[in-house]
Scaffold this motif. Structure first.
Motif, mmCIF file in Angstrom:
data_model
loop_
_atom_site.group_PDB
_atom_site.id
_atom_site.type_symbol
_atom_site.label_atom_id
_atom_site.label_comp_id
_atom_site.label_asym_id
_atom_site.label_seq_id
_atom_site.Cartn_x
_atom_site.Cartn_y
_atom_site.Cartn_z
ATOM 1 N N GLU A 267 7.677 -3.233 0.190
ATOM 2 C CA GLU A 267 7.033 -2.881 1.460
ATOM 3 C C GLU A 267 6.099 -1.683 1.273
ATOM 4 O O GLU A 267 6.352 -0.821 0.429
ATOM 5 N N PRO A 268 5.043 -1.603 2.093
ATOM 6 C CA PRO A 268 4.142 -0.456 2.023
ATOM 7 C C PRO A 268 4.884 0.861 2.297
ATOM 8 O O PRO A 268 5.843 0.894 3.068
ATOM 9 N N TRP A 269 4.426 1.907 1.641
ATOM 10 C CA TRP A 269 4.889 3.279 1.858
ATOM 11 C C TRP A 269 6.397 3.433 1.700
ATOM 12 O O TRP A 269 7.052 4.134 2.465
ATOM 13 N N THR A 270 6.955 2.736 0.703
ATOM 14 C CA THR A 270 8.364 2.914 0.366
ATOM 15 C C THR A 270 8.487 3.341 -1.084
ATOM 16 O O THR A 270 7.586 3.127 -1.887
ATOM 17 N N VAL A 271 9.616 3.934 -1.407
ATOM 18 C CA VAL A 271 9.935 4.329 -2.775
ATOM 19 C C VAL A 271 11.122 3.485 -3.198
ATOM 20 O O VAL A 271 12.128 3.409 -2.473
ATOM 21 N N VAL A 272 11.006 2.825 -4.360
ATOM 22 C CA VAL A 272 12.099 2.009 -4.875
ATOM 23 C C VAL A 272 12.415 2.444 -6.302
ATOM 24 O O VAL A 272 11.571 3.019 -6.995
ATOM 25 N N GLY A 273 13.632 2.140 -6.740
ATOM 26 C CA GLY A 273 14.010 2.458 -8.108
ATOM 27 C C GLY A 273 15.221 1.649 -8.516
ATOM 28 O O GLY A 273 15.902 1.048 -7.685
ATOM 29 N N GLY A 274 15.496 1.634 -9.810
ATOM 30 C CA GLY A 274 16.667 0.949 -10.336
ATOM 31 C C GLY A 274 16.354 -0.433 -10.861
ATOM 32 O O GLY A 274 15.226 -0.897 -10.868
ATOM 33 N N LYS B 273 11.434 6.141 2.559
ATOM 34 C CA LYS B 273 10.037 5.969 2.955
ATOM 35 C C LYS B 273 9.205 7.039 2.260
ATOM 36 O O LYS B 273 9.674 8.136 2.006
ATOM 37 N N ARG B 274 7.981 6.694 1.940
ATOM 38 C CA ARG B 274 7.057 7.670 1.354
ATOM 39 C C ARG B 274 6.235 8.260 2.494
ATOM 40 O O ARG B 274 5.540 7.538 3.212
ATOM 41 N N ILE B 275 6.315 9.568 2.632
ATOM 42 C CA ILE B 275 5.570 10.269 3.683
ATOM 43 C C ILE B 275 4.699 11.325 3.027
ATOM 44 O O ILE B 275 5.204 12.185 2.292
ATOM 45 N N LEU B 276 3.403 11.247 3.266
ATOM 46 C CA LEU B 276 2.474 12.231 2.726
ATOM 47 C C LEU B 276 2.404 13.417 3.668
ATOM 48 O O LEU B 276 2.120 13.243 4.846
ATOM 49 N N GLU C 97 0.829 -1.199 0.000
ATOM 50 C CA GLU C 97 0.000 0.000 0.000
ATOM 51 C C GLU C 97 0.870 1.258 0.000
ATOM 52 O O GLU C 97 1.835 1.358 0.750
ATOM 53 N N GLY C 98 0.540 2.201 -0.880
ATOM 54 C CA GLY C 98 1.217 3.486 -0.917
ATOM 55 C C GLY C 98 2.635 3.457 -1.458
ATOM 56 O O GLY C 98 3.305 4.486 -1.486
ATOM 57 N N ALA C 99 3.120 2.320 -1.895
ATOM 58 C CA ALA C 99 4.498 2.225 -2.401
ATOM 59 C C ALA C 99 4.606 2.894 -3.768
ATOM 60 O O ALA C 99 3.636 2.977 -4.515
ATOM 61 N N VAL C 100 5.814 3.371 -4.088
ATOM 62 C CA VAL C 100 6.094 3.993 -5.371
ATOM 63 C C VAL C 100 7.216 3.222 -6.053
ATOM 64 O O VAL C 100 8.283 3.017 -5.472
#
Length: 180
Positions: free
Chosen positions: A159-166, A174-177, A144-147
């Motif tokens: 994982e929920p509410w995390t930002v990943v790339g590559g 972590k993704r924080i609104l 949930e909420g991951a990017v």
């Protein structure tokens, strides 16, 4: 190579699959714009997709098996997305799958001499975002909420509410609104 000459893949729903392929490549693509999304969604529903009427799915989206597709309310499937869903793809509420993303539920068993087909579902939980040109592999659950960052390649659960790339995708932050 001799082992591959004996390869056989079970292809259920063959006639339905061929019919959908023709509809997706022609009628579906000839219905551009958001006002015509209701007709596109009606076609998807006729082929077994579980989607709300108002979900925008662009006319350039390529869907392998609509009967293996479930999308929640307020989600959006952007232009040129490819959903290779030999296994279910389950998309939650308020999810965005951006242009050019590729979700792939199938691969082959590289440990078997005939490289048998293997499939596993993909799940995108509520409020996730799959950015442009990202790849999501079979069996992945995006929390949930991951990017998933642009052009990322995801092969493991996020994982929920995390930002990943590559490539392969790695944790960025972590993704924080801020407005909630």
């Amino acid at each position: 190579m001799e082992q591959l000459s004996k390869y056989h893949e079970n292809k259920p729903h063959r006639l339905k699959r061929i019919t959908w392929y023709i509809v997706n490549a022609t009628i579906f693509r000839c219905l551009p714009g958001m006002p015509l999304r209701y007709i596109r969604n009606a076609l998807l529903k006729a082929f077994g997709a579980a989607i709300p009427w108002r979900v925008p799915i662009y006319c350039s989206v390529k869907i392998y098996m609509p009967w293996n597709l479930s999308i929640g309310k307020y989600s959006c499937i952007g232009p040129h997305v490819e959903l290779y869903n030999k296994a279910p793809i389950i998309i939650g509420d308020s999810v965005v799958v951006s242009q050019g993303a590729y979700l792939c539920t199938a691969s082959h068993n590289i440990s078997a001499s005939q490289m048998d087909l293997v499939t596993k579902p993909i799940i995108l939980k509520d409020r996730a975002w799959v950015a442009s040109d990202a790849f999501i592999g079979m069996g992945v659950t995006v929390g949930e909420g991951a990017v998933i960052g642009a052009r990322a390649a995801v092969f493991k659960d996020i994982e929920p509410w995390t930002v990943v790339g590559g490539n392969p995708a790695k944790y960025i932050k972590k993704r924080i609104l801020k407005n909630e």
